[in-house]
Design an enzyme around this catalytic site. Structure first.
Site, PDB file in Angstrom:
ATOM      1  N   GLY A   1     -13.817  -7.359  31.973  1.00  0.00           N
ATOM      2  CA  GLY A   1     -14.547  -7.726  30.760  1.00  0.00           C
ATOM      3  C   GLY A   1     -16.046  -7.478  30.854  1.00  0.00           C
ATOM      4  O   GLY A   1     -16.814  -7.938  30.015  1.00  0.00           O
TER       5      GLY A   1
ATOM      6  N   SER B   1     -12.064  -3.285  32.962  1.00  0.00           N
ATOM      7  CA  SER B   1     -12.822  -2.352  32.115  1.00  0.00           C
ATOM      8  C   SER B   1     -12.209  -0.946  32.069  1.00  0.00           C
ATOM      9  O   SER B   1     -12.936   0.045  31.955  1.00  0.00           O
ATOM     10  CB  SER B   1     -14.291  -2.293  32.547  1.00  0.00           C
ATOM     11  OG  SER B   1     -14.898  -3.566  32.356  1.00  0.00           O
TER      12      SER B   1
ATOM     13  N   ASN C   1      -3.056  -6.649  28.388  1.00  0.00           N
ATOM     14  CA  ASN C   1      -3.160  -8.109  28.459  1.00  0.00           C
ATOM     15  C   ASN C   1      -3.992  -8.561  27.259  1.00  0.00           C
ATOM     16  O   ASN C   1      -5.194  -8.379  27.233  1.00  0.00           O
ATOM     17  CB  ASN C   1      -3.838  -8.481  29.789  1.00  0.00           C
ATOM     18  CG  ASN C   1      -4.160  -9.962  29.875  1.00  0.00           C
ATOM     19  OD1 ASN C   1      -3.700 -10.764  29.058  1.00  0.00           O
ATOM     20  ND2 ASN C   1      -4.957 -10.328  30.873  1.00  0.00           N
TER      21      ASN C   1
ATOM     22  N   GLU D   1      -7.403  -6.208  40.424  1.00  0.00           N
ATOM     23  CA  GLU D   1      -8.432  -6.351  39.405  1.00  0.00           C
ATOM     24  C   GLU D   1      -9.686  -6.973  40.014  1.00  0.00           C
ATOM     25  O   GLU D   1      -9.749  -8.210  40.182  1.00  0.00           O
ATOM     26  CB  GLU D   1      -7.935  -7.254  38.276  1.00  0.00           C
ATOM     27  CG  GLU D   1      -6.713  -6.714  37.566  1.00  0.00           C
ATOM     28  CD  GLU D   1      -6.598  -7.287  36.164  1.00  0.00           C
ATOM     29  OE1 GLU D   1      -6.715  -6.516  35.200  1.00  0.00           O
ATOM     30  OE2 GLU D   1      -6.419  -8.506  36.022  1.00  0.00           O
TER      31      GLU D   1
ATOM     32  N   GLU E   1      -8.527 -14.988  35.519  1.00  0.00           N
ATOM     33  CA  GLU E   1      -8.910 -16.102  34.639  1.00  0.00           C
ATOM     34  C   GLU E   1      -8.061 -17.347  34.951  1.00  0.00           C
ATOM     35  O   GLU E   1      -8.536 -18.475  34.817  1.00  0.00           O
ATOM     36  CB  GLU E   1      -8.794 -15.665  33.172  1.00  0.00           C
ATOM     37  CG  GLU E   1      -9.956 -14.728  32.815  1.00  0.00           C
ATOM     38  CD  GLU E   1      -9.609 -13.584  31.879  1.00  0.00           C
ATOM     39  OE1 GLU E   1      -8.643 -13.687  31.116  1.00  0.00           O
ATOM     40  OE2 GLU E   1     -10.332 -12.560  31.938  1.00  0.00           O
TER      41      GLU E   1
ATOM     42  N   LYS F   1      -4.688 -11.484  26.348  1.00  0.00           N
ATOM     43  CA  LYS F   1      -5.416 -12.735  26.595  1.00  0.00           C
ATOM     44  C   LYS F   1      -5.229 -13.694  25.397  1.00  0.00           C
ATOM     45  O   LYS F   1      -4.141 -13.740  24.816  1.00  0.00           O
ATOM     46  CB  LYS F   1      -6.887 -12.443  26.888  1.00  0.00           C
ATOM     47  CG  LYS F   1      -7.029 -11.426  28.021  1.00  0.00           C
ATOM     48  CD  LYS F   1      -8.392 -11.337  28.602  1.00  0.00           C
ATOM     49  CE  LYS F   1      -8.379 -10.281  29.692  1.00  0.00           C
ATOM     50  NZ  LYS F   1      -9.618 -10.191  30.447  1.00  0.00           N
TER      51      LYS F   1
ATOM     52  N   HIS G   1      -3.666 -13.970  37.309  1.00  0.00           N
ATOM     53  CA  HIS G   1      -4.803 -13.272  36.702  1.00  0.00           C
ATOM     54  C   HIS G   1      -6.087 -14.012  37.085  1.00  0.00           C
ATOM     55  O   HIS G   1      -6.077 -15.250  37.212  1.00  0.00           O
ATOM     56  CB  HIS G   1      -4.633 -13.224  35.180  1.00  0.00           C
ATOM     57  CG  HIS G   1      -5.686 -12.383  34.528  1.00  0.00           C
ATOM     58  ND1 HIS G   1      -6.939 -12.880  34.253  1.00  0.00           N
ATOM     59  CD2 HIS G   1      -5.699 -11.078  34.164  1.00  0.00           C
ATOM     60  CE1 HIS G   1      -7.673 -11.903  33.727  1.00  0.00           C
ATOM     61  NE2 HIS G   1      -6.941 -10.803  33.668  1.00  0.00           N
TER      62      HIS G   1
END
Ligand code: PGA
Length: 252
Positions: free
Chosen positions: A176, A216, A9, A170, A100, A11, A98
Site C-alpha cells: 500500500g 504495490s 485481496n 509481502e 494487516e 481488503k 496477511h
C-alpha cells in the site's frame, strides 16, 4: 504442474453492489482472454460477499477465497467465522497471516499455525503470507524473519499437506506504499523462501509450491516481477479493485 496465481485481496473495500460490478467486470474480461491452463485467477472479497461472488463465478475460471477465519470449529467466539462456514460459502482459499492481520490485529505465528491446520482439516488451501517490516529490511533481517514465519506458521504440517500450500511474500514496506520491491529483491527472497520450504518438505514438494509476491504490484511492474523464476504469481491489493488493472495483470 506449478500454477501461476494472480490473486486480488479486496481488503475492507466494496459494498454488495460494488462487489457485483467488479466481479461482472472480471468475468466479462476473462471470457475474452485465452488464459493458459496453468493460470489461476483468484479473489479474496470481504467475507460477507464470498457466497455471492462464488455463485457469480460458477462455471468460470475465477476462484474465491476468504481473507480471514477463526481456527475453532464452532462456539462462543463473537464476531468470528469458522472454517466450515467459509468452506460452505464457496471459499477455496484462505489468506492466513496477511501483514494487516499480523500487525493491526496482533495475530501471532502460533495462532496462524492453528489457522493453517484448520484450513487443511476443512479442505481449504492456505495462502500463508510472510514478510518483514521496513526496519527489519534495513537491518538485513529479511531472510531471518521470513524463515521464522514459515517454520512457526507451518509447524507440524506434513509434506503431503504442503503439496497444497501456497505462500505469499509481502514485504510490509511495500504494501500500500507504492514502493514495490524490485524483481531482483523479490527473486532473492523468494528463492530463499523456497530453500526453507525444501528443508522442511523436500525439494520436489518445494518446487511445486506457488510463491506469490505482494506489495504495490501494478500493471506496469507486474511483468518484471513475474519474469523471475521464483515469482509464481502476485497478490494484489490496490490494483485489484478495478477490473481493468486486475485483468491487465491476470493476462500476463
Ligand atoms: P497493495 O496490497 O498491492 O495495495 O500493496 C497488497 C496486499 O496487501 O496484499
Amino acid at each position: 504442474m506449478k500454477k501461476r496465481i494472480i490473486a486480488g485481496n479486496w481488503k475492507m473495500y466494496k459494498t454488495s453492489s460494488e462487489a457485483k460490478d467488479l466481479v461482472h467486470g472480471i468475468l466479462n474480461g476473462m471470457k475474452e482472454m485465452n488464459l493458459p491452463a496453468d493460470r489461476e485467477v483468484l479473489v479474496f472479497p470481504p467475507v460477507i460477499h464470498v457466497k455471492e461472488v462464488h455463485e457469480m463465478a460458477k462455471g468460470s475460471k475465477l476462484s474465491v477465497g476468504v481473507q480471514n477465519m477463526y481456527f475453532e470449529a464452532e462456539g462462543a467466539f463473537t464476531g468470528e467465522v469458522s472454517p466450515k462456514m467459509v468452506k460452505d460459502a464457496g471459499a477455496k482459499y484462505i489468506l492466513i497471516g496477511h501483514s494487516e492481520r499480523r500487525h493491526i490485529f496482533k495475530e501471532s505465528d502460533e495462532l496462524l499455525n492453528k489457522k493453517v491446520k484448520a484450513a487443511y482439516d476443512n479442505d481449504l488451501i492456505p495462502m500463508l503470507c510472510i514478510g518483514e517490516l521496513l526496519e527489519e529490511y534495513e537491518a538485513g533481517k529479511t531472510n531471518e524473519v521470513c524463515k521464522k514465519q514459515l517454520v512457526e506458521g507451518l509447524k507440524d504440517i506434513t509434506a503431503d499437506q504442503a503439496k497444497k500450500l501456497t505462500v505469499a511474500y509481502e514485504p510490509v514496506w511495500a504494501i500500500g506504499t507504492g514502493k514495490v520491491a524490485t524483481p531482483e529483491i523479490a527473486e532473492s527472497v523468494q528463492k530463499y523462501v523456497r530453500s526453507v520450504l525444501a528443508d522442511m518438505f523436500g525439494q520436489d514438494i518445494a518446487d511445486l509450491i506457488p510463491i506469490l509476491y505482494g506489495g504495490s504490484a501494478k500493471p506496469d511492474n507486474a511483468a518484471g516481477l513475474l519474469s523471475q523464476p521464483n515469482v509464481d504469481g502476485l497478490l494484489i491489493g490496490g490494483a485489484c479493485l478495478k477490473a481493468d488493472s486486475f485483468l491487465a495483470i491476470a493476462k500476463l
